[in-house]
Motif scaffolding. Structure first.
Motif, PDB file in Angstrom:
ATOM      1  N   ASP A  77      10.793  19.757  31.275  1.00  0.00           N
ATOM      2  CA  ASP A  77      10.724  19.873  32.743  1.00  0.00           C
ATOM      3  C   ASP A  77      11.114  21.272  33.199  1.00  0.00           C
ATOM      4  N   LEU A  78      12.134  21.828  32.560  1.00  0.00           N
ATOM      5  CA  LEU A  78      12.581  23.165  32.943  1.00  0.00           C
ATOM      6  C   LEU A  78      11.495  24.208  32.701  1.00  0.00           C
ATOM      7  N   LEU A  79      10.835  24.109  31.561  1.00  0.00           N
ATOM      8  CA  LEU A  79       9.882  25.147  31.167  1.00  0.00           C
ATOM      9  C   LEU A  79       8.473  24.894  31.705  1.00  0.00           C
ATOM     10  N   LEU A  80       8.048  23.645  31.722  1.00  0.00           N
ATOM     11  CA  LEU A  80       6.633  23.373  32.024  1.00  0.00           C
ATOM     12  C   LEU A  80       6.374  23.076  33.488  1.00  0.00           C
ATOM     13  N   LYS A  81       7.397  22.657  34.247  1.00  0.00           N
ATOM     14  CA  LYS A  81       7.149  22.322  35.644  1.00  0.00           C
ATOM     15  C   LYS A  81       7.270  23.546  36.538  1.00  0.00           C
ATOM     16  N   CYS A  82       6.466  23.552  37.601  1.00  0.00           N
ATOM     17  CA  CYS A  82       6.453  24.672  38.561  1.00  0.00           C
ATOM     18  C   CYS A  82       7.751  24.681  39.363  1.00  0.00           C
ATOM     19  N   ASP A  83       8.323  25.864  39.562  1.00  0.00           N
ATOM     20  CA  ASP A  83       9.559  25.982  40.329  1.00  0.00           C
ATOM     21  C   ASP A  83       9.335  25.701  41.809  1.00  0.00           C
ATOM     22  N   VAL A  84       8.112  25.932  42.286  1.00  0.00           N
ATOM     23  CA  VAL A  84       7.805  25.731  43.710  1.00  0.00           C
ATOM     24  C   VAL A  84       7.324  24.308  43.951  1.00  0.00           C
ATOM     25  N   HIS A  85       6.338  23.885  43.187  1.00  0.00           N
ATOM     26  CA  HIS A  85       5.780  22.533  43.323  1.00  0.00           C
ATOM     27  C   HIS A  85       6.320  21.698  42.168  1.00  0.00           C
ATOM     28  N   LYS A  86       7.403  21.011  42.422  1.00  0.00           N
ATOM     29  CA  LYS A  86       8.215  20.393  41.369  1.00  0.00           C
ATOM     30  C   LYS A  86       7.458  19.361  40.536  1.00  0.00           C
ATOM     31  N   ASN A  87       6.446  18.729  41.105  1.00  0.00           N
ATOM     32  CA  ASN A  87       5.738  17.677  40.379  1.00  0.00           C
ATOM     33  C   ASN A  87       4.507  18.192  39.636  1.00  0.00           C
ATOM     34  N   GLU A  88       4.268  19.491  39.693  1.00  0.00           N
ATOM     35  CA  GLU A  88       3.092  20.073  39.053  1.00  0.00           C
ATOM     36  C   GLU A  88       3.498  20.838  37.792  1.00  0.00           C
ATOM     37  N   LYS A  89       2.638  20.806  36.802  1.00  0.00           N
ATOM     38  CA  LYS A  89       2.872  21.546  35.575  1.00  0.00           C
ATOM     39  C   LYS A  89       2.217  22.915  35.627  1.00  0.00           C
ATOM     40  N   LEU A  90       2.833  23.867  34.959  1.00  0.00           N
ATOM     41  CA  LEU A  90       2.286  25.215  34.887  1.00  0.00           C
ATOM     42  C   LEU A  90       1.103  25.225  33.921  1.00  0.00           C
ATOM     43  N   LYS A  91      -0.040  25.695  34.422  1.00  0.00           N
ATOM     44  CA  LYS A  91      -1.251  25.673  33.602  1.00  0.00           C
ATOM     45  C   LYS A  91      -1.921  27.033  33.520  1.00  0.00           C
ATOM     46  N   MET A  92      -1.611  27.933  34.452  1.00  0.00           N
ATOM     47  CA  MET A  92      -2.316  29.208  34.520  1.00  0.00           C
ATOM     48  C   MET A  92      -1.331  30.374  34.601  1.00  0.00           C
ATOM     49  N   PHE A  93      -1.870  31.566  34.364  1.00  0.00           N
ATOM     50  CA  PHE A  93      -1.076  32.784  34.432  1.00  0.00           C
ATOM     51  C   PHE A  93      -1.878  33.839  35.181  1.00  0.00           C
ATOM     52  N   CYS A  94      -1.286  34.387  36.258  1.00  0.00           N
ATOM     53  CA  CYS A  94      -1.940  35.439  37.054  1.00  0.00           C
ATOM     54  C   CYS A  94      -1.434  36.786  36.551  1.00  0.00           C
ATOM     55  N   GLN A  95      -2.338  37.533  35.921  1.00  0.00           N
ATOM     56  CA  GLN A  95      -1.962  38.842  35.399  1.00  0.00           C
ATOM     57  C   GLN A  95      -1.806  39.866  36.512  1.00  0.00           C
ATOM     58  N   ASP A  96      -2.474  39.645  37.644  1.00  0.00           N
ATOM     59  CA  ASP A  96      -2.334  40.575  38.773  1.00  0.00           C
ATOM     60  C   ASP A  96      -0.902  40.606  39.297  1.00  0.00           C
ATOM     61  N   HIS A  97      -0.264  39.444  39.330  1.00  0.00           N
ATOM     62  CA  HIS A  97       1.096  39.346  39.842  1.00  0.00           C
ATOM     63  C   HIS A  97       2.120  39.065  38.753  1.00  0.00           C
ATOM     64  N   SER A  98       1.663  38.906  37.504  1.00  0.00           N
ATOM     65  CA  SER A  98       2.553  38.552  36.386  1.00  0.00           C
ATOM     66  C   SER A  98       3.338  37.296  36.721  1.00  0.00           C
ATOM     67  N   GLN A  99       2.624  36.271  37.174  1.00  0.00           N
ATOM     68  CA  GLN A  99       3.269  35.032  37.576  1.00  0.00           C
ATOM     69  C   GLN A  99       2.610  33.833  36.912  1.00  0.00           C
ATOM     70  N   LEU A 100       3.448  32.866  36.520  1.00  0.00           N
ATOM     71  CA  LEU A 100       2.956  31.576  36.058  1.00  0.00           C
ATOM     72  C   LEU A 100       2.551  30.744  37.265  1.00  0.00           C
ATOM     73  N   CYS A 101       1.481  29.952  37.131  1.00  0.00           N
ATOM     74  CA  CYS A 101       0.954  29.208  38.282  1.00  0.00           C
ATOM     75  C   CYS A 101       0.632  27.774  37.893  1.00  0.00           C
ATOM     76  N   CYS A 102       0.905  26.882  38.829  1.00  0.00           N
ATOM     77  CA  CYS A 102       0.361  25.537  38.718  1.00  0.00           C
ATOM     78  C   CYS A 102      -0.951  25.524  39.508  1.00  0.00           C
ATOM     79  N   SER A 103      -1.606  24.381  39.590  1.00  0.00           N
ATOM     80  CA  SER A 103      -2.887  24.302  40.310  1.00  0.00           C
ATOM     81  C   SER A 103      -2.702  24.614  41.784  1.00  0.00           C
ATOM     82  N   ASP A 104      -1.600  24.122  42.365  1.00  0.00           N
ATOM     83  CA  ASP A 104      -1.351  24.375  43.785  1.00  0.00           C
ATOM     84  C   ASP A 104      -1.081  25.858  44.038  1.00  0.00           C
ATOM     85  N   CYS A 105      -0.290  26.492  43.153  1.00  0.00           N
ATOM     86  CA  CYS A 105      -0.002  27.928  43.310  1.00  0.00           C
ATOM     87  C   CYS A 105      -1.294  28.741  43.254  1.00  0.00           C
TER      88      CYS A 105
END
Length: 463
Positions: A77-105
């Motif tokens: 949960d700590l590593l795979l879940k999005c810090d902003v959208h708590k119920n979403e899993k991180l699936k993508m990475f934005c290289q423009d912003h160097s940020q991990l993203c869930c679908s909502d992000c």
């Protein structure tokens, strides 16, 4: 999937032991000793014995092979879940912003980004050094622990200094009370002495009046008796005595008639009352910010790690180049600088962007911190106090000096101000305590260059 001991956790919960699955189903909390890759479950020593009797061919791993155990749910949960959208899993990475993203992000914040990829694709192009990452994390953790310990010590220091200052305030009040009591006693003593003097004089007058009245009354009665007698000799004596007493009484009354009714008046010392009413408090409370660098070896060589440049010019500046002659950092992280060329003082936020400014009546030279939200700035022959109120710089009181004001510093509740050639000690109210030092050589040199005043060419870039 493996389960940990608690679903609600703090940082220490993440490393708690796994629990035995069969025992947990019986509401018994038992630490797991084995993981079965076939069953994908954890077992304690008792349960693994029963498990092996049924599934002897399953691969199982003990605690000596925890690297083959799966992650706990808490770690997942700590590593795979999005810090902003708590119920979403991180699936993508934005290289423009160097940020991990869930679908909502990705949908809400990264629709315009050109380099958003699936994490599974991103990891193929990256090399990760987990060992170095662990070292870096530990370094930061050590720094945080050190800073935490420092702040905890500071809390104790604040509490100790609070108690000490509180006692100083109480002692000062006692001294003031003692001084006022002494003044009161002296005044009461003077009042008593004046009352005694007046009463003594008045009682003496009353006694004299009573004596003269009794003597005149006796002579009057004697004269009434002589009216029926024909003794010229006695009448003459009585007449002369009466005239003498009447003359004595008239002279006494004439002498005393110039005096008005006696009374006592009190004229208060208005200077004491006026001075007390002018004071805002018994003293100035100053937060003494002691940096750890004060304990550094004075001979230690400092190394510049990085250098950055920031734009200080604002639209209202009249000069193209900002000349920053003074700088001060507040406990909030805000920075205040003096702009000599544009005759103003500027407040910088934590990103060193000008968030507020205020104009001053001349050329600001140097600056020092007075409280957590107040600074003092030297401006020509003045010391200007400026406060940060609701994120804005506000000019407060100021006092004028009899000399040029260049450098300024606060120490033990007193201001140290330098001119071109001397060092002065002032109170925070602007009263000169004394001149501490004069550079006679500089005075003579300045006489040969009258009108010249050096000022540093320290520039932060305008546009």
């Amino acid at each position: 999937m493996a389960t940990s001991e608690s679903s609600v956790y703090n940082s220490s919960d993440l490393v708690k032991d796994y629990v035995c699955g069969p025992c947990e189903s019986k509401t018994i909390e038992e630490s797991a000793d084995y993981f079965c890759a076939g069953c994908m479950k954890f077992f304690c020593r008792k349960c693994i014995y029963l498990h092996d009797q049924l599934y002897a061919n399953h691969s199982k791993y003990g605690r000596e092979e925890t690297n083959k155990w799966p992650l706990t749910k808490a770690v997942e949960d700590l590593l795979l879940k999005c810090d902003v959208h708590k119920n979403e899993k991180l699936k993508m990475f934005c290289q423009d912003h160097s940020q991990l993203c869930c679908s909502d992000c990705a949908f809400l914040n990264h629709r315009q980004c050109t380099n958003v990829t699936l994490i599974c694709d991103s990891v193929q192009k990256m090399s990760l050094d987990m060992q170095q990452l662990t070292i870096n994390l530990q370094t930061i953790l050590d720094e945080l622990n050190k800073f935490k310990s420092t702040q905890e010590s500071s809390i104790q220091s604040v509490e100790a200094s609070y108690c000490k200052r509180l006692q100083e305030i109480v002692d000062m009040r006692k001294k003031l009370n003692a001084a006022l009591d002494e003044l009161e006693n002296k005044t009461l003593k003077e009042l008593y002495e004046i009352r005694t003097t007046l009463q003594t004089a008045l009682k003496k007058d009353i006694d004299n009046c009573s004596r003269l009245k009794d003597e005149l009354k006796q002579h009057s009665e004697a004269v009434n008796v002589l009216c029926d007698k024909s003794n010229k000799e006695i009448e003459f004596i009585a007449s002369r005595k009466c005239l003498d007493k009447m003359q004595e009484s008239e002279s006494y009354l004439k002498k005393k008639s110039m005096k008005v009714q006696s009374s006592i008046k009190f004229k208060a010392n208005s200077d004491i009352e006026k001075y007390l009413f002018q004071q805002a408090s018994l003293g100035r409370i100053v937060d003494s910010l002691q940096s750890l660098t004060l304990n550094m070896n004075p001979d230690q060589i400092l190394t510049v790690k990085s250098k950055s440049e920031y734009l200080m010019r604002i639209s209202s500046d009249t000069q193209q180049t900002c000349s920053i002659t003074g700088i001060c950092c507040l406990p909030s992280g805000q920075v205040i600088v003096t702009d000599y060329n544009n005759q103003n003082v500027k407040l910088l936020d934590q990103h060193y962007t000008v968030s507020s400014h205020c104009d001053v009546s001349g050329y600001p030279w140097n600056i020092c911190q007075i409280t957590a939200s107040e600074v003092a700035v030297t401006v020509d022959k003045n010391v200007q106090f400026i406060s940060v109120i609701n994120g804005q710089l506000v000019n407060e009181r100021k006092f004028q000096l009899q000399h040029a004001a260049c450098g300024i510093a606060l120490h033990d509740g007193a201001l140290y101000v330098t001119s071109d050639t001397a060092l002065y000690l002032y109170t925070l109210n602007g009263s000169l305590v004394k001149k501490l030092y004069v550079d006679e050589g500089a005075c003579r040199a300045q006489a040969h260059h009258s009108g010249y005043r050096w000022h540093p060419d320290i520039h932060l870039h305008g546009p």
